[in-house]
Design a protein around this motif. Structure first.
Motif, PDB file in Angstrom:
ATOM      1  N   LYS A  72      24.770 -22.387  88.158  1.00  0.00           N
ATOM      2  CA  LYS A  72      24.231 -23.361  89.112  1.00  0.00           C
ATOM      3  C   LYS A  72      24.142 -24.774  88.546  1.00  0.00           C
ATOM      4  N   GLY A  73      24.424 -24.945  87.259  1.00  0.00           N
ATOM      5  CA  GLY A  73      24.503 -26.279  86.689  1.00  0.00           C
ATOM      6  C   GLY A  73      23.187 -27.021  86.602  1.00  0.00           C
ATOM      7  N   VAL A  74      22.080 -26.301  86.530  1.00  0.00           N
ATOM      8  CA  VAL A  74      20.774 -26.964  86.547  1.00  0.00           C
ATOM      9  C   VAL A  74      20.568 -27.910  85.359  1.00  0.00           C
ATOM     10  N   PRO A  75      20.959 -27.551  84.138  1.00  0.00           N
ATOM     11  CA  PRO A  75      20.790 -28.515  83.039  1.00  0.00           C
ATOM     12  C   PRO A  75      21.534 -29.832  83.297  1.00  0.00           C
ATOM     13  N   HIS A  76      22.724 -29.761  83.886  1.00  0.00           N
ATOM     14  CA  HIS A  76      23.462 -30.987  84.216  1.00  0.00           C
ATOM     15  C   HIS A  76      22.638 -31.852  85.177  1.00  0.00           C
ATOM     16  N   LEU A  77      22.036 -31.212  86.160  1.00  0.00           N
ATOM     17  CA  LEU A  77      21.241 -31.955  87.149  1.00  0.00           C
ATOM     18  C   LEU A  77      20.052 -32.642  86.485  1.00  0.00           C
ATOM     19  N   LEU A  78      19.346 -31.928  85.616  1.00  0.00           N
ATOM     20  CA  LEU A  78      18.157 -32.498  84.985  1.00  0.00           C
ATOM     21  C   LEU A  78      18.501 -33.710  84.122  1.00  0.00           C
ATOM     22  N   ARG A  79      19.683 -33.699  83.546  1.00  0.00           N
ATOM     23  CA  ARG A  79      20.095 -34.879  82.780  1.00  0.00           C
ATOM     24  C   ARG A  79      20.581 -35.999  83.710  1.00  0.00           C
ATOM     25  N   ALA A  80      21.255 -35.609  84.802  1.00  0.00           N
ATOM     26  CA  ALA A  80      21.824 -36.611  85.712  1.00  0.00           C
ATOM     27  C   ALA A  80      20.754 -37.436  86.416  1.00  0.00           C
ATOM     28  N   VAL A  81      19.631 -36.819  86.788  1.00  0.00           N
ATOM     29  CA  VAL A  81      18.641 -37.534  87.604  1.00  0.00           C
ATOM     30  C   VAL A  81      17.700 -38.419  86.785  1.00  0.00           C
ATOM     31  N   ARG A  82      17.881 -38.452  85.477  1.00  0.00           N
ATOM     32  CA  ARG A  82      17.012 -39.295  84.656  1.00  0.00           C
ATOM     33  C   ARG A  82      17.080 -40.756  85.090  1.00  0.00           C
ATOM     34  N   ASP A  83      18.291 -41.204  85.475  1.00  0.00           N
ATOM     35  CA  ASP A  83      18.484 -42.629  85.708  1.00  0.00           C
ATOM     36  C   ASP A  83      18.775 -42.985  87.159  1.00  0.00           C
ATOM     37  N   ILE A  84      18.541 -42.061  88.092  1.00  0.00           N
ATOM     38  CA  ILE A  84      18.758 -42.424  89.489  1.00  0.00           C
ATOM     39  C   ILE A  84      17.615 -43.327  89.964  1.00  0.00           C
ATOM     40  N   ASP A  85      17.749 -43.865  91.160  1.00  0.00           N
ATOM     41  CA  ASP A  85      16.762 -44.766  91.749  1.00  0.00           C
ATOM     42  C   ASP A  85      15.337 -44.302  91.430  1.00  0.00           C
ATOM     43  N   PRO A  86      14.540 -45.106  90.745  1.00  0.00           N
ATOM     44  CA  PRO A  86      13.186 -44.674  90.363  1.00  0.00           C
ATOM     45  C   PRO A  86      12.270 -44.440  91.555  1.00  0.00           C
ATOM     46  N   ALA A  87      12.651 -44.929  92.738  1.00  0.00           N
ATOM     47  CA  ALA A  87      11.834 -44.681  93.930  1.00  0.00           C
ATOM     48  C   ALA A  87      11.951 -43.244  94.401  1.00  0.00           C
ATOM     49  N   ALA A  88      13.004 -42.563  93.983  1.00  0.00           N
ATOM     50  CA  ALA A  88      13.254 -41.209  94.472  1.00  0.00           C
ATOM     51  C   ALA A  88      12.458 -40.172  93.688  1.00  0.00           C
ATOM     52  N   GLN A  89      11.897 -39.222  94.402  1.00  0.00           N
ATOM     53  CA  GLN A  89      11.281 -38.052  93.781  1.00  0.00           C
ATOM     54  C   GLN A  89      12.363 -36.983  93.583  1.00  0.00           C
ATOM     55  N   VAL A  90      12.083 -36.029  92.731  1.00  0.00           N
ATOM     56  CA  VAL A  90      13.001 -34.921  92.458  1.00  0.00           C
ATOM     57  C   VAL A  90      12.234 -33.624  92.663  1.00  0.00           C
ATOM     58  N   VAL A  91      12.753 -32.760  93.530  1.00  0.00           N
ATOM     59  CA  VAL A  91      12.104 -31.482  93.818  1.00  0.00           C
ATOM     60  C   VAL A  91      13.039 -30.358  93.395  1.00  0.00           C
ATOM     61  N   LEU A  92      12.556 -29.506  92.493  1.00  0.00           N
ATOM     62  CA  LEU A  92      13.350 -28.406  91.954  1.00  0.00           C
ATOM     63  C   LEU A  92      12.748 -27.080  92.397  1.00  0.00           C
ATOM     64  N   CYS A  93      13.338 -26.467  93.404  1.00  0.00           N
ATOM     65  CA  CYS A  93      12.951 -25.098  93.785  1.00  0.00           C
ATOM     66  C   CYS A  93      13.816 -24.176  92.944  1.00  0.00           C
ATOM     67  N   ALA A  94      13.391 -23.917  91.742  1.00  0.00           N
ATOM     68  CA  ALA A  94      14.234 -23.255  90.747  1.00  0.00           C
ATOM     69  C   ALA A  94      13.465 -22.132  90.082  1.00  0.00           C
ATOM     70  N   GLY A  95      13.979 -20.920  90.206  1.00  0.00           N
ATOM     71  CA  GLY A  95      13.307 -19.768  89.613  1.00  0.00           C
ATOM     72  C   GLY A  95      14.303 -18.730  89.157  1.00  0.00           C
ATOM     73  N   ALA A  96      13.811 -17.543  88.848  1.00  0.00           N
ATOM     74  CA  ALA A  96      14.617 -16.385  88.442  1.00  0.00           C
ATOM     75  C   ALA A  96      15.623 -16.724  87.351  1.00  0.00           C
ATOM     76  N   PRO A  97      15.165 -17.231  86.189  1.00  0.00           N
ATOM     77  CA  PRO A  97      16.107 -17.555  85.111  1.00  0.00           C
ATOM     78  C   PRO A  97      16.852 -16.315  84.636  1.00  0.00           C
ATOM     79  N   ASP A  98      18.134 -16.494  84.344  1.00  0.00           N
ATOM     80  CA  ASP A  98      18.963 -15.374  83.907  1.00  0.00           C
ATOM     81  C   ASP A  98      18.525 -14.816  82.563  1.00  0.00           C
ATOM     82  N   THR A  99      18.154 -15.726  81.650  1.00  0.00           N
ATOM     83  CA  THR A  99      17.831 -15.305  80.287  1.00  0.00           C
ATOM     84  C   THR A  99      16.667 -16.134  79.754  1.00  0.00           C
ATOM     85  N   PRO A 100      15.985 -15.647  78.727  1.00  0.00           N
ATOM     86  CA  PRO A 100      14.946 -16.465  78.088  1.00  0.00           C
ATOM     87  C   PRO A 100      15.505 -17.774  77.544  1.00  0.00           C
TER      88      PRO A 100
END
Length: 383
Positions: free
Chosen positions: A210-238
């Motif tokens: 699902k590329g979640v680590p890529h997303l977390l790095r990508a949104v660091r520098d997007i418009d600071p007015a924007a919020q980020v909502v992560l409905c993210a669960g059920a990790p495959d591995t520790p």
């Protein structure tokens, strides 16, 4: 026609796109065939028989536990005229039923083990077993359903011994009566969102795919007015869980308005979050179709998604959203695409409306079920 439908996920235990597919396909198929669903779990209800891994394997590798469920499913399929399996968790059960009872086996390929090498991190040596089970079943199946044209190409590339005539495309569907805009705000308030600020929304499992680590790095520098909502669960591995948590903490330190919802929310709550999102993001590095993009579109939300697999068959680049190539600058391109949508509210509104129209017009589950039932009839005639 008596059909046995085999799956790991089935309500109330649905955590991924394959489970959503089976849930709605089964609902529509019940009016067309005599259907019994076989899934993981405990107990029996009308039309649904649940199977659990053998207790003797409680501490064994997950692949072995899966095979024990497949054996139980195969034993329970006597009397079926067609068996239809979904994902490697059920494929071996369908293959065994084909051999045991002499009935046709249809399998829907939602993903392919050779294209998910990161599963070795999750399953260890079990990945060799899951790959063997998939190959054994797919090469012997009477028909293989691909959920997108791109998925069909992947299937034939991974399994060149398959007769291309046996591989059919039946796209995933969407219930646009259920997935439709919900303009309530109670869920937003409960999450703690600032309704005066736009937000980027991700919904999915914490996996490499699902590329979640890529997303977390990508949104660091997007418009600071924007919020980020992560409905993210059920990790495959520790390991992926730890990586996600570290990146989430880093992100939370450099920007305000980052919200993580680790539990799987009820569908109505997800629909409300989808409706109000300024943009939905799907950063998958592998995606045979990406049903979650259809869900966002049906809620009238523009989509920024990876240009991989079957996603371009759902998201029209520039019309219902923006597609981003998965290359060396993937994270930068993802951030720029998100900023482009966030910075053009009128264009985003037009994309959302076009997405809703496309979802309603081209991806109804009733049509998916009819095409599937016709395939059953065809292979029975050939048997």
């Amino acid at each position: 026609m008596r059909v046995g439908l085999l799956t790991r996920e089935y309500p109330p235990d649905v955590y991924g796109g394959a489970g959503v597919h089976v849930e709605f396909l089964a609902r529509e198929l019940r009016s067309l065939v005599d259907l019994e669903v076989h899934c993981w779990g405990e107990g029996r209800a009308e039309g649904v028989l649940r199977h659990r891994p053998w207790t003797a394997l409680d501490t064994a590798n997950d692949a072995l536990r899966t095979f024990s469920v497949d054996l139980a499913m195969a034993a329970a399929l006597e009397g079926s005229e067609v068996v239809h399996t979904h994902t490697w968790y059920a494929n071996l059960g369908g293959h065994l039923a084909k051999l045991l009872y002499g009935v046709p086996h249809v399998m829907t390929a939602h993903s392919l083990e050779p294209l998910r090498p990161w599963k070795a991190e999750q399953l260890g040596g079990g990945y060799a077993l899951s790959s063997w089970a998939e190959r054994t079943a797919i090469e012997a199946a009477d028909a293989v359903i691909a959920v997108s044209g791109a998925m069909r190409e992947d299937i034939l590339a991974c399994y060149p011994g398959l007769d291309p005539a046996r591989v059919r495309v039946v796209h995933n569907g969407i219930d646009t009566g259920l997935y439709r805009p919900d303009h309530g705000t109670d869920v937003l308030d409960r999450v703690g969102l600032d309704r005066s600020r736009p937000y980027v929304l991700f919904v999915g499992r914490i996996t490499r795919q699902k590329g979640v680590p890529h997303l977390l790095r990508a949104v660091r520098d997007i418009d600071p007015a924007a919020q980020v909502v992560l409905c993210a669960g059920a990790p495959d591995t520790p390991e992926i869980d730890r990586e996600f948590r570290e990146l989430y903490e880093e992100l939370s330190r450099v920007r305000a308005g980052v919200h993580w919802i680790p539990q799987m929310l009820p569908r109505p709550e997800v629909i409300q979050l989808l409706t109000h999102a300024a943009v939905f993001v799907c950063p998958s590095v592998y995606e045979p179709l990406g049903i979650v993009n259809l869900e966002a579109m049906a809620c009238g939300t523009p989509v920024v998604a990876s240009h991989v697999g079957g996603i371009p068959e759902v998201v029209e680049d520039g019309k219902t959203g923006l597609l981003v190539p998965v290359d060396d600058d993937f994270e930068g391109s993802l951030a720029r695409a998100l900023d482009s949508v966030l910075g053009d509210p009128e264009g985003a509104r037009s994309m959302g409306e076009a997405g809703r129209e496309r979802a309603v017009g081209e991806f109804g589950w009733d049509a998916v079920a009819r095409r599937t039932a016709r395939l059953y009839e065809e292979i029975l005639e050939q048997a």
